[in-house]
Design an enzyme around this catalytic site. Structure first.
Site, PDB file in Angstrom:
ATOM      1  CD  GLU A  37     -67.393   9.818  32.319  1.00 53.24           C
ATOM      2  OE1 GLU A  37     -67.577   9.313  31.524  1.00 53.24           O
ATOM      3  OE2 GLU A  37     -65.982  10.882  31.302  1.00 53.24           O
ATOM      4  CG  LEU A  85     -68.261   0.870  74.615  1.00 48.79           C
ATOM      5  CD1 LEU A  85     -66.842   1.068  73.240  1.00 48.79           C
ATOM      6  CD2 LEU A  85     -68.352  -0.063  74.627  1.00 48.79           C
ATOM      7  CD  GLU A 113     -64.683  -3.309  65.561  1.00 54.00           C
ATOM      8  OE1 GLU A 113     -64.972  -2.377  64.785  1.00 54.00           O
ATOM      9  OE2 GLU A 113     -65.242  -4.665  66.097  1.00 54.00           O
ATOM     10  CE  LYS A 115     -63.299   5.352  73.239  1.00 53.59           C
ATOM     11  NZ  LYS A 115     -63.670   6.274  73.392  1.00 53.59           N
ATOM     12  CG  ASP A 117     -60.820  12.407  69.776  1.00 57.06           C
ATOM     13  OD1 ASP A 117     -61.841  12.401  70.950  1.00 57.06           O
ATOM     14  OD2 ASP A 117     -59.602  12.908  70.606  1.00 57.06           O
ATOM     15  CE1 TYR A 222     -69.304   1.798  67.044  1.00 62.89           C
ATOM     16  CE2 TYR A 222     -67.775   3.413  65.022  1.00 62.89           C
ATOM     17  CZ  TYR A 222     -69.002   3.186  67.140  1.00 62.89           C
ATOM     18  OH  TYR A 222     -69.100   4.565  67.414  1.00 62.89           O
ATOM     19  CE  LYS A 310     -60.796   6.817  76.496  1.00 67.14           C
ATOM     20  NZ  LYS A 310     -61.228   7.896  77.279  1.00 67.14           N
ATOM     21  CB  CYS A 404     -43.518  43.436  87.077  1.00 70.18           C
ATOM     22  SG  CYS A 404     -44.817  43.497  85.826  1.00 70.18           S
ATOM     23  CB  CYS A 407     -45.282  47.752  85.870  1.00 68.43           C
ATOM     24  SG  CYS A 407     -44.885  46.580  87.795  1.00 68.43           S
ATOM     25  CB  CYS A 422     -46.167  41.857  89.713  1.00 70.35           C
ATOM     26  SG  CYS A 422     -46.106  44.514  89.504  1.00 70.35           S
ATOM     27  CB  CYS A 427     -48.686  46.641  87.832  1.00 67.86           C
ATOM     28  SG  CYS A 427     -48.153  45.156  86.035  1.00 67.86           S
TER      29      CYS A 427
END
Length: 667
Positions: A37, A85, A113, A115, A117, A222, A310, A404, A407, A422, A427
């Site tokens: 619809e 902030l 509330e 926070k 990212d 917010y 945080k 190594c 090599c 090494c 190498c």
């Protein structure tokens, strides 16, 4: 008898209906009509709008599904600054914030509330219609990104009020959208996005709104900027009013009166954080009463009535599938963990460095172990520890290699060193890595000569040493015969190689990869001695006497120049016209002269630019805060470094104060 609508009235009716259905679907998750619809009504609207171009409206729901390419973003000055902030990191700091507010507001309540990212955004409406969307920018001036924001289905284009309305919030990329985007990037062999925030910001700032359309962004609002014009008295009432107008407002919030209540709610949401369909990196604590907010006011950077808690670095468990070692340009062997992919702090992590053999032993890491992962500083993945209680006899102790992996040469662990090396100068891994480092941005900055191209040209035997970079022009015709190498592309590459010859001596010194001489050390040496010949002629004592160089680095520099192949390389570069000198910059006296300074947070100016300015004013720019730090200069979202400076009593300086000191020095 129902009155027959004109086509203009029907267009207006359809726009309002489709707006209403979109909010029901995207915000309330309770659609009142079927998808079929909705699609039928959308097609009817599109057909009527095509018939009546004079009734075009950029806010029409039909415009959400049509992309547009823009030439750029118009700068817009915010009617009221968009502030960042301040931060708190523990219960004690929450208590300090609450007590500070209680001294100025009687019986305060706080709204707690999420926070997000994401990317801070302001929406403006006049006469019930969406006018524009503006990014935070530097807080004073942002960018008009209205065309891209119109593609976000949950944002209303029409609201039921004739008064001017400005709301602020966060545009973000849901976790599911982020996973779908990176799956597509991988399929197309394109670089993956590091996290949802970067992906959201990149999408909003893309000049082609089709990109934003297909990436399925969303938003939460917010802050009702002019809430008091509507007779609203609290933040909680403002959030409810925004929701009633059709804005997407997060139901995860709580009105609290005490620090204990605030902290308990934060802990509760922190436990649910991983299950949320979007990324949050903390919680925001705001004084509820809007008049009290107004009375408390703001500082130069942040409101005094709000702060952000945080979350500590997120730790998750996953399986250690394997350990492999890589060979760097100096021959250093670095062990790396192969992990069962797991999301940590917004990023899918499948690898992490293990640094050296001692770290693997000290943490008792075994193949097939369950291990704890976290992001160091919310950026670099690290393996914290193994979980021995989860072992089931399928774990295999890791045997550090003696040869190594590239090599086959015997690895060497120098006395007093944690790393293996090494020491074979031929190498292939060392050769390729040394060329990649030489061409990198902080070294000779040879644009068009990236990692993959160097690896490819090495496979074809075009590049087998740094010298070969400056011989590449002799093989132009051979390059043109290779698939993917057009005349325009080859000539551009050769032009960039030629331009690199003019780079300052500091870039060349860093590019040579002298052990223990990093970007900063190279700049100090170039500035102090002025020429490559003077550095080569300097004794170990003379080198060690240079501030911030020291005895061990001086030994390494003398050892580098004692190797005949290194001397021959420098003589070759000199014959090719590579710059071997550096102009000495006159340093101005300032409050920073002789001081150790740390930069943290998001600065309005580029971090490298700020660093150059500080160094020109005689400062030593360090990467971490200690008791020896003289100043910490902070930008938006400053985190642990600023908190540590506050704990140690190290003087802090906002970016605005820093700019003022720079102006003072110039004067």
């Amino acid at each position: 008898m129902r009155t027959q609508l004109t086509e203009q009235q029907r267009i207006e009716q359809l726009r309002k209906l489709l707006e209403k259905y979109a909010i029901e679907y995207y915000d309330n998750d309770a659609p009142s009509v079927s998808d079929q619809e909705y699609d039928r009504l959308m097609q009817e609207l599109i057909a009527l709008e095509e018939k009546h171009p004079e009734l075009d409206d950029p806010n029409s729901p039909s415009r959400r599904i049509i992309g547009q390419v823009m030439e750029g973003f118009e700068k817009v000055v915010h009617a009221q600054r968009m502030l960042s902030l301040g931060n708190v990191f523990n219960k004690e700091e929450i208590e300090e914030f609450v007590n500070r507010v209680a001294k100025e507001a009687k019986d305060p309540e706080f709204v707690v509330e999420c926070k997000y990212d994401g990317l801070a955004m302001s929406l403006e409406y006049e006469n019930g219609r969406f006018v524009r969307a503006v990014t935070r920018g530097d807080g004073v001036t942002g960018e008009d990104v209205s065309n891209n924001v119109r593609t976000i289905a949950s944002i209303p284009m029409y609201i039921d009020t004739r008064e001017r309305v400005e709301v602020r919030g966060e545009v973000y990329m849901p976790k599911k959208s982020f996973e779908n985007l990176n799956t597509l990037q991988a399929t197309l062999h394109l670089p993956l996005f590091a996290n949802p925030r970067n992906a959201a910001a990149g999408s909003i700032r893309n000049l082609d709104s089709t990109v934003c359309l297909h990436r399925k962004l969303d938003a939460y609002w917010y802050y009702f900027q002019n809430a008091r014009d509507f007779g609203l008295r609290t933040q909680e009432a403002a959030l409810d009013a925004m929701k009633d107008m059709g804005f997407r407002v997060n139901p995860i919030r709580k009105v609290c009166k005490t620090a204990d209540e605030i902290y308990d709610f934060i802990e509760e949401i922190g436990r649910q954080r991983g299950e949320l369909p979007y990324e949050i990196d903390g919680m925001v604590i705001k004084l509820n009463d809007l008049e009290d907010q107004q009375r408390m006011g703001i500082t130069a950077k942040a409101p005094r009535y709000a702060t952000a808690y945080k979350f500590p670095a997120e730790e998750v468990q996953t399986r250690l599938l394997d350990i492999f070692v890589s060979v760097g340009r100096t021959g250093r062997i670095t062990p790396n963990a192969v992990l069962e992919p797991v999301r940590v702090a917004g990023t899918l992590v499948s690898k992490a460095t293990l640094h050296n053999e001692d770290m693997i032993k000290s943490k008792d890491l075994r193949i097939n172990d369950i291990v704890v992962i976290r992001k160091a500083g919310e950026i670099i993945p690290e393996v914290v520890k193994s979980v021995p209680e989860r072992r089931d006899d399928t774990q295999i102790p890791y045997q550090y290699p003696t040869d190594c992996p590239v090599c086959g040469s015997k690895l060497v662990r120098l006395e007093g060193e944690a790393e293996h090396f090494c020491i074979n100068p031929d190498c292939p891994a060392r050769i390729v890595e040394s060329m990649i480092h030489f061409a990198s941005r902080d070294a000779m900055d040879i644009d068009s000569l990236g990692d993959k191209k160097i690896e490819q040209l090495h496979e074809w035997h075009f590049l087998n040493s740094i010298e070969d970079i400056y011989r590449l022009h002799r093989r132009r015709e051979e390059l043109l015969e290779k698939k993917g190498y057009s005349q325009k592309g080859v000539d551009k590459l050769l032009e960039h190689i030629e331009a690199s010859k003019k780079r300052p001596l500091a870039n060349l010194l860093f590019g040579l990869g002298i052990r223990l001489v990093g970007k900063k050390g190279a700049a100090i040496l170039a500035e102090h001695f002025g020429s490559m010949d003077a550095i080569r002629a300097a004794s170990e004592d003379e080198l060690a006497a240079v501030k911030f160089i020291g005895g061990v680095t001086a030994q390494s520099i003398r050892a580098y120049f004692s190797e005949q192949e290194n001397v021959e390389l420098i003589e070759f570069l000199k014959r090719e016209g590579v710059n071997m000198t550096q102009e000495r910059v006159e340093k101005k006296e300032s409050v920073f002269t002789g001081k150790t300074v740390v930069l943290t947070g998001r600065l309005k100016m580029a971090r490298n630019e700020a660093k150059k300015i500080l160094e020109s004013l005689g400062a030593n720019v360090a990467g971490s805060v200690s008791k020896k730090t003289d100043y910490v200069i902070y930008g938006e979202d400053a985190g642990s470094k600023l908190a540590k400076a506050q704990a140690l009593g190290v003087p802090q300086m906002s970016e605005e104060q820093f700019e003022q000191e720079v102006d003072n020095a110039k004067a």
